[in-house]
Scaffold this motif. Structure first.
Motif, PDB file in Angstrom:
ATOM      1  N   GLY A 173      -6.885  -3.224  -5.929  1.00  0.00           N
ATOM      2  CA  GLY A 173      -7.339  -2.025  -5.230  1.00  0.00           C
ATOM      3  C   GLY A 173      -6.175  -1.077  -5.013  1.00  0.00           C
ATOM      4  O   GLY A 173      -5.164  -1.464  -4.435  1.00  0.00           O
ATOM      5  N   ILE A 195      -5.081   3.595  -0.256  1.00  0.00           N
ATOM      6  CA  ILE A 195      -3.869   3.714   0.571  1.00  0.00           C
ATOM      7  C   ILE A 195      -3.354   2.335   0.979  1.00  0.00           C
ATOM      8  O   ILE A 195      -2.144   2.119   1.024  1.00  0.00           O
ATOM      9  CB  ILE A 195      -4.125   4.616   1.806  1.00  0.00           C
ATOM     10  CG1 ILE A 195      -2.870   4.792   2.659  1.00  0.00           C
ATOM     11  CG2 ILE A 195      -5.227   4.068   2.711  1.00  0.00           C
ATOM     12  CD1 ILE A 195      -2.119   6.026   2.411  1.00  0.00           C
ATOM     13  N   GLU A 200      -6.575  -1.432 -10.465  1.00  0.00           N
ATOM     14  CA  GLU A 200      -7.534  -0.510  -9.853  1.00  0.00           C
ATOM     15  C   GLU A 200      -8.705  -0.294 -10.814  1.00  0.00           C
ATOM     16  O   GLU A 200      -8.501   0.034 -11.981  1.00  0.00           O
ATOM     17  CB  GLU A 200      -6.801   0.815  -9.538  1.00  0.00           C
ATOM     18  CG  GLU A 200      -7.675   2.001  -9.217  1.00  0.00           C
ATOM     19  CD  GLU A 200      -8.616   1.787  -8.040  1.00  0.00           C
ATOM     20  OE1 GLU A 200      -8.144   1.458  -6.945  1.00  0.00           O
ATOM     21  OE2 GLU A 200      -9.843   1.939  -8.223  1.00  0.00           O
ATOM     22  N   ASN A 214     -10.982   2.040 -10.730  1.00  0.00           N
ATOM     23  CA  ASN A 214     -11.198   3.458 -11.044  1.00  0.00           C
ATOM     24  C   ASN A 214      -9.845   4.140 -11.215  1.00  0.00           C
ATOM     25  O   ASN A 214      -9.129   3.833 -12.135  1.00  0.00           O
ATOM     26  CB  ASN A 214     -12.034   4.114  -9.965  1.00  0.00           C
ATOM     27  CG  ASN A 214     -13.445   3.559  -9.918  1.00  0.00           C
ATOM     28  OD1 ASN A 214     -13.798   2.821  -9.034  1.00  0.00           O
ATOM     29  ND2 ASN A 214     -14.231   3.902 -10.914  1.00  0.00           N
ATOM     30  N   ILE A 215      -9.548   5.100 -10.326  1.00  0.00           N
ATOM     31  CA  ILE A 215      -8.203   5.676 -10.324  1.00  0.00           C
ATOM     32  C   ILE A 215      -7.623   5.426  -8.940  1.00  0.00           C
ATOM     33  O   ILE A 215      -8.374   5.208  -7.984  1.00  0.00           O
ATOM     34  CB  ILE A 215      -8.198   7.203 -10.627  1.00  0.00           C
ATOM     35  CG1 ILE A 215      -9.191   7.953  -9.722  1.00  0.00           C
ATOM     36  CG2 ILE A 215      -8.477   7.461 -12.078  1.00  0.00           C
ATOM     37  CD1 ILE A 215      -9.020   9.448  -9.731  1.00  0.00           C
ATOM     38  N   THR A 254      -9.693  -3.799  -1.586  1.00  0.00           N
ATOM     39  CA  THR A 254     -10.745  -3.177  -2.394  1.00  0.00           C
ATOM     40  C   THR A 254     -11.616  -2.175  -1.639  1.00  0.00           C
ATOM     41  O   THR A 254     -12.461  -1.522  -2.249  1.00  0.00           O
ATOM     42  CB  THR A 254     -11.654  -4.264  -3.006  1.00  0.00           C
ATOM     43  OG1 THR A 254     -12.017  -5.180  -1.962  1.00  0.00           O
ATOM     44  CG2 THR A 254     -10.945  -5.036  -4.099  1.00  0.00           C
ATOM     45  N   GLY A 255     -11.428  -2.057  -0.316  1.00  0.00           N
ATOM     46  CA  GLY A 255     -12.140  -1.019   0.425  1.00  0.00           C
ATOM     47  C   GLY A 255     -13.655  -1.175   0.418  1.00  0.00           C
ATOM     48  O   GLY A 255     -14.198  -2.264   0.210  1.00  0.00           O
ATOM     49  N   ALA A 261      -5.421   1.574   7.491  1.00  0.00           N
ATOM     50  CA  ALA A 261      -5.373   0.892   6.186  1.00  0.00           C
ATOM     51  C   ALA A 261      -3.924   0.758   5.717  1.00  0.00           C
ATOM     52  O   ALA A 261      -3.514  -0.275   5.188  1.00  0.00           O
ATOM     53  CB  ALA A 261      -6.206   1.658   5.158  1.00  0.00           C
TER      54      ALA A 261
HETATM   55  C1  LIG Z   1     -15.941  10.875   3.242  1.00  0.00           C
HETATM   56  C2  LIG Z   1     -14.833  10.157   3.940  1.00  0.00           C
HETATM   57  C3  LIG Z   1     -13.867  10.878   4.592  1.00  0.00           C
HETATM   58  C4  LIG Z   1     -12.812  10.241   5.259  1.00  0.00           C
HETATM   59  N1  LIG Z   1     -11.879  11.011   5.912  1.00  0.00           N
HETATM   60  C5  LIG Z   1     -10.831  10.421   6.524  1.00  0.00           C
HETATM   61  C6  LIG Z   1      -9.833  11.212   7.193  1.00  0.00           C
HETATM   62  O1  LIG Z   1      -9.945  12.450   7.263  1.00  0.00           O
HETATM   63  N2  LIG Z   1      -8.797  10.558   7.761  1.00  0.00           N
HETATM   64  C7  LIG Z   1      -8.652   9.189   7.714  1.00  0.00           C
HETATM   65  O2  LIG Z   1      -7.674   8.663   8.224  1.00  0.00           O
HETATM   66  N3  LIG Z   1      -9.594   8.430   7.100  1.00  0.00           N
HETATM   67  C8  LIG Z   1     -10.683   9.011   6.525  1.00  0.00           C
HETATM   68  N4  LIG Z   1     -11.635   8.232   5.914  1.00  0.00           N
HETATM   69  C9  LIG Z   1     -11.433   6.779   5.862  1.00  0.00           C
HETATM   70  C10 LIG Z   1     -10.402   6.429   4.783  1.00  0.00           C
HETATM   71  O3  LIG Z   1     -10.755   7.076   3.573  1.00  0.00           O
HETATM   72  C11 LIG Z   1     -10.385   4.932   4.565  1.00  0.00           C
HETATM   73  O4  LIG Z   1     -10.148   4.300   5.794  1.00  0.00           O
HETATM   74  C12 LIG Z   1      -9.277   4.540   3.575  1.00  0.00           C
HETATM   75  O5  LIG Z   1      -9.479   5.176   2.349  1.00  0.00           O
HETATM   76  C13 LIG Z   1      -9.242   3.039   3.377  1.00  0.00           C
HETATM   77  O6  LIG Z   1      -8.272   2.708   2.437  1.00  0.00           O
HETATM   78  P1  LIG Z   1      -8.345   1.385   1.596  1.00  0.00           P
HETATM   79  O7  LIG Z   1      -7.165   1.389   0.720  1.00  0.00           O
HETATM   80  O8  LIG Z   1      -8.561   0.240   2.499  1.00  0.00           O
HETATM   81  O9  LIG Z   1      -9.699   1.473   0.758  1.00  0.00           O
HETATM   82  P2  LIG Z   1     -10.181   2.541  -0.337  1.00  0.00           P
HETATM   83  O10 LIG Z   1      -9.630   3.875  -0.107  1.00  0.00           O
HETATM   84  O11 LIG Z   1     -11.650   2.384  -0.375  1.00  0.00           O
HETATM   85  O12 LIG Z   1      -9.531   1.998  -1.686  1.00  0.00           O
HETATM   86  C14 LIG Z   1      -9.969   0.805  -2.278  1.00  0.00           C
HETATM   87  C15 LIG Z   1      -9.686   0.867  -3.750  1.00  0.00           C
HETATM   88  O13 LIG Z   1     -10.005  -0.381  -4.344  1.00  0.00           O
HETATM   89  C16 LIG Z   1     -10.643  -0.170  -5.579  1.00  0.00           C
HETATM   90  N5  LIG Z   1     -11.468  -1.329  -5.916  1.00  0.00           N
HETATM   91  C17 LIG Z   1     -12.619  -1.732  -5.349  1.00  0.00           C
HETATM   92  N6  LIG Z   1     -13.091  -2.834  -5.943  1.00  0.00           N
HETATM   93  C18 LIG Z   1     -12.215  -3.143  -6.922  1.00  0.00           C
HETATM   94  C19 LIG Z   1     -12.156  -4.164  -7.894  1.00  0.00           C
HETATM   95  N7  LIG Z   1     -13.104  -5.106  -8.005  1.00  0.00           N
HETATM   96  N8  LIG Z   1     -11.124  -4.178  -8.754  1.00  0.00           N
HETATM   97  C20 LIG Z   1     -10.146  -3.246  -8.675  1.00  0.00           C
HETATM   98  N9  LIG Z   1     -10.163  -2.251  -7.770  1.00  0.00           N
HETATM   99  C21 LIG Z   1     -11.161  -2.198  -6.901  1.00  0.00           C
HETATM  100  C22 LIG Z   1     -11.462   1.074  -5.350  1.00  0.00           C
HETATM  101  O14 LIG Z   1     -11.782   1.721  -6.563  1.00  0.00           O
HETATM  102  C23 LIG Z   1     -10.523   1.910  -4.481  1.00  0.00           C
HETATM  103  O15 LIG Z   1      -9.698   2.747  -5.232  1.00  0.00           O
HETATM  104  C24 LIG Z   1     -12.725   8.843   5.277  1.00  0.00           C
HETATM  105  C25 LIG Z   1     -13.709   8.103   4.614  1.00  0.00           C
HETATM  106  C26 LIG Z   1     -14.764   8.744   3.964  1.00  0.00           C
HETATM  107  C27 LIG Z   1     -15.819   7.946   3.288  1.00  0.00           C
END
Ligand SMILES: Cc1cc2nc3c(=O)[nH]c(=O)nc-3n(C[C@H](O)[C@H](O)[C@H](O)COP(=O)(O)OP(=O)(O)OC[C@H]3O[C@@H](n4cnc5c(N)ncnc54)[C@H](O)[C@@H]3O)c2cc1C
Lengths: 305, 104
Positions: free
Chosen positions: A13, A16, A36, A38-39, A113-114, A288
């Motif tokens: 994943g 961030i 990842e 996607n991207i 993976t979010g 995160a």
């Molecule tokens: C519309 C929206 C607006 C938001 N605005 C804000 C904001 O203004 N400020 C803020 O602080 N937070 C905001 N958030 C929350 C924030 O985006 C998330 O908390 C943050 O992106 C979480 O990061 P992450 O790395 O845990 O997960 P994600 O950002 O979801 O990243 C997970 C990554 O893992 C990848 N992945 C998933 N499954 C697999 C797999 N099987 N194999 C390989 N890769 C995989 C996905 O493609 C993705 O790129 C917002 C959320 C949404 C939905």
């Protein structure tokens, strides 16, 4: 078949959480790779303006994620985008990640993976369909919005939209009742310019010249349809954790989120998890990133043990 | 990898392309960036395909004329003609199947 690629840590994943973990691991001289599907950038890529990430008053989400990616690249961490992971072997001292790019092996894994919002299933797509009022609500001051969903986030985010000063808000729920807390429901319904509808689904959207102008609502009992004028749609149908890949071996909660401890340790030694995929109360970029930091420092400790 | 096209040269380039893929994109569109990576991967698996990109906002007339106003939209070009059009994100497998199913 090609030999497996060996690393100290495989990060699954590239949001961030995963990229922050990569920065810390690389700086600790560990070899790691980000896989990842996607991207890189994750959910933040689809946030138009981020206004609560310490460092920038406001910044486009994709731009912010590109800056994090630049940092990962500068540290020489390999990143595989559009990478399809087919299976994981997490038990044992060497973990294996099988992908369409070959096999990756490492003693430690970070799951990052979010999750993804459940989409609104309608035939006509529109750029004015959003999943976060805090992020995308501001342009709708003085305009008409439709909120889809009747749970806590739908009502909470509707209250936020009302405070922003939207001109009119219609909230639709497909079930015969709303699921949000009574108090929140009362608060929203006290507004004169709010209409709430149960047993109602969104049949389609009306888009003219690429701009959303209305929504076709359908009563699930009678089948009666009504087109209402709207400028924006906010969808709160819930989120799906991206945990299917490891659901067989990692302990998850009922909703499918990883039950990690405060140090991001999962039920399997050497497997850590970080970010939105974890069962927790607040899901933001900062939280995160913090999880990614802890997971990588724990992986570092595990590798040096 | 992509040759950037404009309204001025899109139609003529299309006519002279035996096998190609055109990506209609918008700036600041994450799915478009994603599709770009998918096409990069796809190009590594195939020979002799030309790859083009066109900015939907800057070349609005061409995007409209080719039914490519949504971002991203993929046009498969075979024998100098548009063989298939599809909007939205695909993964590399779906892209390969879509390309192969398009008949000149
Ligand atoms: C519309 C929206 C607006 C938001 N605005 C804000 C904001 O203004 N400020 C803020 O602080 N937070 C905001 N958030 C929350 C924030 O985006 C998330 O908390 C943050 O992106 C979480 O990061 P992450 O790395 O845990 O997960 P994600 O950002 O979801 O990243 C997970 C990554 O893992 C990848 N992945 C998933 N499954 C697999 C797999 N099987 N194999 C390989 N890769 C995989 C996905 O493609 C993705 O790129 C917002 C959320 C949404 C939905």
């Amino acid at each position: 078949m090609d030999a497996a690629k060996q690393f100290d840590t495989v990060i699954i994943g590239g949001g961030i959480a995963g990229m922050t973990a990569a920065v810390y691991l690389a700086r600790a001289n560990h070899s790691c790779v980000v896989l990842e599907s996607n991207i890189t950038g994750g959910l933040c890529n689809s946030t138009y303006t981020v206004e609560n990430f310490p460092s920038y008053t406001d910044i486009n989400g994709m731009e912010l994620m590109q800056k994090v990616r630049d940092q990962v690249d500068a540290l020489g961490v390999p990143v595989e985008e559009v990478c399809e992971i087919t299976s994981l072997e997490l038990n044992g001292d060497t973990k294996r990640v099988h992908t369409d790019e070959g096999v990756y092996e490492a003693p430690t894994i970070i799951l990052a993976t979010g999750r993804k919002p459940l989409p609104l299933e309608v035939p006509t797509p529109s750029d004015q369909v959003h999943h976060c009022a805090i992020c995308d609500g501001a342009p709708y001051k003085g305009k008409r919005v439709l909120v889809v969903g009747g749970g806590n986030s739908a009502f909470d985010e509707s209250l936020y939209l009302m405070q922003l000063g939207v001109a009119h808000l219609t909230l639709v729920e497909v079930m015969p009742r709303f699921f949000a807390a009574e108090k929140t429901q009362d608060q929203l319904m006290a507004y004169k310019n709010v209409r709430t509808m149960k047993e109602t689904r969104v049949h389609d959207l009306v888009v003219e010249h690429n701009v959303l102008t209305g929504a076709v609502l359908e009563n699930t009992q009678t089948g009666a349809r009504e087109t209402i004028p709207v400028d924006g749609v906010f969808v709160f149908l819930g989120q799906l954790p991206n945990s299917r890949l490891f659901a067989h071996s990692i302990t998850l909660d009922k909703q499918g989120y990883v039950l990690a401890d405060a140090n991001m340790q999962t039920n399997i030694p050497g497997v850590f998890s970080a970010g939105d995929i974890n069962a927790k109360t607040f899901r933001q970029l900062t939280t995160a990133a913090a999880d990614g930091t802890i997971a990588s420092l724990m992986a570092d400790r595990f590798l040096r043990r | 990898m992509f040759t950037q096209l404009t309204s001025a040269n899109f139609a003529t380039t299309l006519e002279s392309t035996k096998e190609g893929v055109a990506l209609f994109y918008k700036k600041l569109c994450p799915h478009c960036k994603n599709m770009e990576k998918v096409l990069e991967k796809f190009s590594g698996q195939r020979q002799g395909i030309s790859f083009y990109s066109i900015d939907i906002e800057e070349e609005a007339d061409t995007a409209k004329a080719f039914g490519a106003e949504r971002a991203p939209t993929i046009l498969v070009i075979k024998g100098g003609k548009v063989a298939a059009t599809k909007a939205g994100l695909m993964n590399p497998k779906e892209m390969a199947a879509f390309y192969d199913s398009a008949k000149a």
